[in-house]
Write a protein that holds these residues in place. Structure first.
Motif, PDB file in Angstrom:
ATOM      1  N   ARG A   1       3.949  -0.936  -6.116  1.00  9.98           N
ATOM      2  CA  ARG A   1       4.339   0.211  -6.331  1.00  9.98           C
ATOM      3  C   ARG A   1       3.531   0.975  -7.787  1.00  9.98           C
ATOM      4  NH1 ARG A   1       5.268  -2.460  -2.863  1.00  9.98           N
ATOM      5  NH2 ARG A   1       6.499  -2.231  -1.374  1.00  9.98           N
ATOM      6  N   PRO A   2       2.903   1.850  -7.089  1.00 13.49           N
ATOM      7  CA  PRO A   2       2.219   2.422  -6.675  1.00 13.49           C
ATOM      8  C   PRO A   2       1.423   1.915  -5.727  1.00 13.49           C
ATOM      9  CG  PRO A   2       1.637   3.954  -7.985  1.00 13.49           C
ATOM     10  CD  PRO A   2       2.893   2.942  -8.739  1.00 13.49           C
ATOM     11  N   PRO A   3       0.340   1.853  -4.485  1.00  8.48           N
ATOM     12  CA  PRO A   3      -0.442   0.373  -4.315  1.00  8.48           C
ATOM     13  C   PRO A   3      -1.708   0.681  -4.447  1.00  8.48           C
ATOM     14  CG  PRO A   3       0.886   1.966  -2.379  1.00  8.48           C
ATOM     15  CD  PRO A   3       1.382   2.312  -3.774  1.00  8.48           C
ATOM     16  N   ILE A   4      -1.892   2.226  -4.920  1.00  6.75           N
ATOM     17  CA  ILE A   4      -3.138   2.381  -4.554  1.00  6.75           C
ATOM     18  C   ILE A   4      -4.234   1.205  -5.789  1.00  6.75           C
ATOM     19  CG2 ILE A   4      -3.259   4.159  -6.450  1.00  6.75           C
ATOM     20  CD1 ILE A   4      -5.206   4.801  -3.610  1.00  6.75           C
ATOM     21  N   ALA A   5      -3.875   0.866  -6.305  1.00  4.23           N
ATOM     22  CA  ALA A   5      -4.643   0.453  -7.229  1.00  4.23           C
ATOM     23  C   ALA A   5      -5.266  -1.120  -6.167  1.00  4.23           C
ATOM     24  CB  ALA A   5      -4.387  -0.119  -8.554  1.00  4.23           C
ATOM     25  N   TRP A   6      -3.689  -1.193  -5.936  1.00  6.63           N
ATOM     26  CA  TRP A   6      -3.893  -2.755  -5.192  1.00  6.63           C
ATOM     27  C   TRP A   6      -4.813  -2.427  -4.105  1.00  6.63           C
ATOM     28  CZ3 TRP A   6      -3.254  -5.042  -0.341  1.00  6.63           C
ATOM     29  CH2 TRP A   6      -2.677  -6.663  -0.295  1.00  6.63           C
ATOM     30  N   LEU A   7      -4.887  -1.478  -3.526  1.00  4.75           N
ATOM     31  CA  LEU A   7      -5.124  -1.147  -1.980  1.00  4.75           C
ATOM     32  C   LEU A   7      -6.756  -1.015  -2.455  1.00  4.75           C
ATOM     33  CD1 LEU A   7      -3.174   1.426  -0.411  1.00  4.75           C
ATOM     34  CD2 LEU A   7      -3.970  -0.640   0.646  1.00  4.75           C
ATOM     35  N   ILE A   8      -6.932  -0.478  -3.797  1.00  4.09           N
ATOM     36  CA  ILE A   8      -8.305  -0.396  -3.913  1.00  4.09           C
ATOM     37  C   ILE A   8      -9.204  -1.436  -3.738  1.00  4.09           C
ATOM     38  CG2 ILE A   8     -10.632   0.426  -5.145  1.00  4.09           C
ATOM     39  CD1 ILE A   8      -8.989   3.087  -5.144  1.00  4.09           C
ATOM     40  N   ALA A   9      -8.550  -2.948  -4.831  1.00  6.11           N
ATOM     41  CA  ALA A   9      -8.639  -4.384  -5.370  1.00  6.11           C
ATOM     42  C   ALA A   9      -9.088  -4.814  -3.522  1.00  6.11           C
ATOM     43  CB  ALA A   9      -7.756  -4.856  -6.066  1.00  6.11           C
ATOM     44  N   ALA A  10      -7.831  -4.746  -3.072  1.00  2.00           N
ATOM     45  CA  ALA A  10      -8.228  -5.553  -1.581  1.00  2.00           C
ATOM     46  C   ALA A  10      -9.897  -5.040  -0.969  1.00  2.00           C
ATOM     47  CB  ALA A  10      -6.649  -5.105  -0.923  1.00  2.00           C
ATOM     48  N   ALA A  11      -9.966  -3.549  -1.169  1.00  2.00           N
ATOM     49  CA  ALA A  11     -10.428  -3.252  -0.720  1.00  2.00           C
ATOM     50  C   ALA A  11     -12.257  -3.021  -0.630  1.00  2.00           C
ATOM     51  CB  ALA A  11     -10.613  -1.455  -0.384  1.00  2.00           C
ATOM     52  N   ARG A  12     -12.466  -3.441  -2.205  1.00  2.49           N
ATOM     53  CA  ARG A  12     -13.436  -4.297  -2.610  1.00  2.49           C
ATOM     54  C   ARG A  12     -13.666  -5.505  -2.353  1.00  2.49           C
ATOM     55  NH1 ARG A  12     -14.000  -6.692  -7.564  1.00  2.49           N
ATOM     56  NH2 ARG A  12     -16.142  -6.583  -8.613  1.00  2.49           N
ATOM     57  N   LYS A  13     -12.279  -6.592  -2.086  1.00  2.05           N
ATOM     58  CA  LYS A  13     -12.515  -8.315  -1.693  1.00  2.05           C
ATOM     59  C   LYS A  13     -13.337  -7.423  -0.258  1.00  2.05           C
ATOM     60  CE  LYS A  13      -9.379  -9.768  -4.758  1.00  2.05           C
ATOM     61  NZ  LYS A  13      -8.343 -10.198  -4.912  1.00  2.05           N
ATOM     62  N   VAL A  14     -12.802  -6.990   0.700  1.00  2.00           N
ATOM     63  CA  VAL A  14     -12.995  -6.751   1.775  1.00  2.00           C
ATOM     64  C   VAL A  14     -14.816  -6.635   1.721  1.00  2.00           C
ATOM     65  CG1 VAL A  14     -13.008  -5.644   4.321  1.00  2.00           C
ATOM     66  CG2 VAL A  14     -10.433  -6.012   2.925  1.00  2.00           C
ATOM     67  N   ILE A  15     -15.110  -5.682   1.160  1.00  2.00           N
ATOM     68  CA  ILE A  15     -16.771  -5.279   1.113  1.00  2.00           C
ATOM     69  C   ILE A  15     -17.259  -6.766   0.935  1.00  2.00           C
ATOM     70  CG2 ILE A  15     -18.268  -4.000  -0.684  1.00  2.00           C
ATOM     71  CD1 ILE A  15     -16.077  -2.007  -0.115  1.00  2.00           C
ATOM     72  N   GLY A  16     -17.109  -7.705   0.056  1.00  4.13           N
ATOM     73  CA  GLY A  16     -17.792  -8.767  -0.538  1.00  4.13           C
ATOM     74  C   GLY A  16     -17.771  -9.328   0.631  1.00  4.13           C
ATOM     75  N   ASN A  17     -16.448 -10.002   1.193  1.00  3.88           N
ATOM     76  CA  ASN A  17     -16.206 -10.653   2.370  1.00  3.88           C
ATOM     77  C   ASN A  17     -17.736  -9.573   3.832  1.00  3.88           C
ATOM     78  OD1 ASN A  17     -14.698 -12.272   1.584  1.00  3.88           O
ATOM     79  ND2 ASN A  17     -12.666 -11.527   1.986  1.00  3.88           N
ATOM     80  N   SER A  18     -17.318  -9.135   4.018  1.00  5.30           N
ATOM     81  CA  SER A  18     -17.994  -8.101   5.081  1.00  5.30           C
ATOM     82  C   SER A  18     -19.605  -8.498   4.310  1.00  5.30           C
ATOM     83  CB  SER A  18     -17.201  -6.961   5.071  1.00  5.30           C
ATOM     84  OG  SER A  18     -18.249  -6.070   5.993  1.00  5.30           O
TER      85      SER A  18
END
Length: 181
Positions: free
Chosen positions: A53-70
């Motif tokens: 908490r706050p989750p924004i940094a984790w969410l962006i890091a997770a989004a970055r990994k999702v983009i890489g996987n995609s």
């Protein structure tokens, strides 16, 4: 997830979703933005207890990994599609595969019928792409000798592959009691 965690997650979606989408928009085509954001928040939902908490940094890091996987998945799909297209082209039968196969066999039989020196001379030029001078050097003969070999080989191939003119029969002569007239 408890009711308070549900509320906290909903608040993160409302507050941080647009920021995650803005990050994702800079990295993927517009049609993929919502899918990446949704996958990011699905991962957050599954691990909500572990998300800082706050989750924004984790969410962006997770989004970055999702983009890489995609992207990796897209490259694999493209590579697979390319391989399948190549295999399809290679496996596609010729317009008249039987005729092509017959022509190939006739050409191979004609080549096999040549003397070794002539066959090798033709193959060095036609299949290996050597110039006559290079092929002569490979065979250890003078260029003039090589040219004579290829000339003779081509003539022999023509003789072997061109059907002979049909032989005309002798004119019909009437047969008499004493034999031919």
């Amino acid at each position: 997830m408890s009711t308070s965690e549900d509320a906290e997650f909903s608040e993160a979606w409302r507050r941080d979703g647009p920021r995650v989408a803005a990050y994702v928009r800079r990295h993927v085509p517009p049609d993929d933005v919502q899918d990446v954001v949704a996958e990011t928040f699905v991962q957050a939902w599954r691990r909500w207890d572990d998300v800082p908490r706050p989750p924004i940094a984790w969410l962006i890091a997770a989004a970055r990994k999702v983009i890489g996987n995609s992207r990796r998945a897209a490259r694999r799909r493209t590579a697979l599609h390319d391989r399948l297209r190549l295999l399809d082209a290679a496996a596609r039968p010729a317009e008249d595969a039987g005729l092509v196969a017959t022509d190939r066999m006739a050409a191979l039989e004609a080549l096999a019928g040549l003397p070794d020196e002539q066959r090798e001379a033709l193959l060095l030029v036609a299949w290996d792409g050597l110039t006559p001078d290079q092929a002569a050097a490979v065979l250890g003969v003078r260029p003039g000798t090589f040219r004579v070999r290829t000339h003779r080989a081509r003539g022999a191939l023509r003789d072997l592959t061109v059907p002979a003119e049909p032989r005309t029969a002798l004119p019909n002569r009437p047969v008499t009691e004493g034999g031919l007239r």
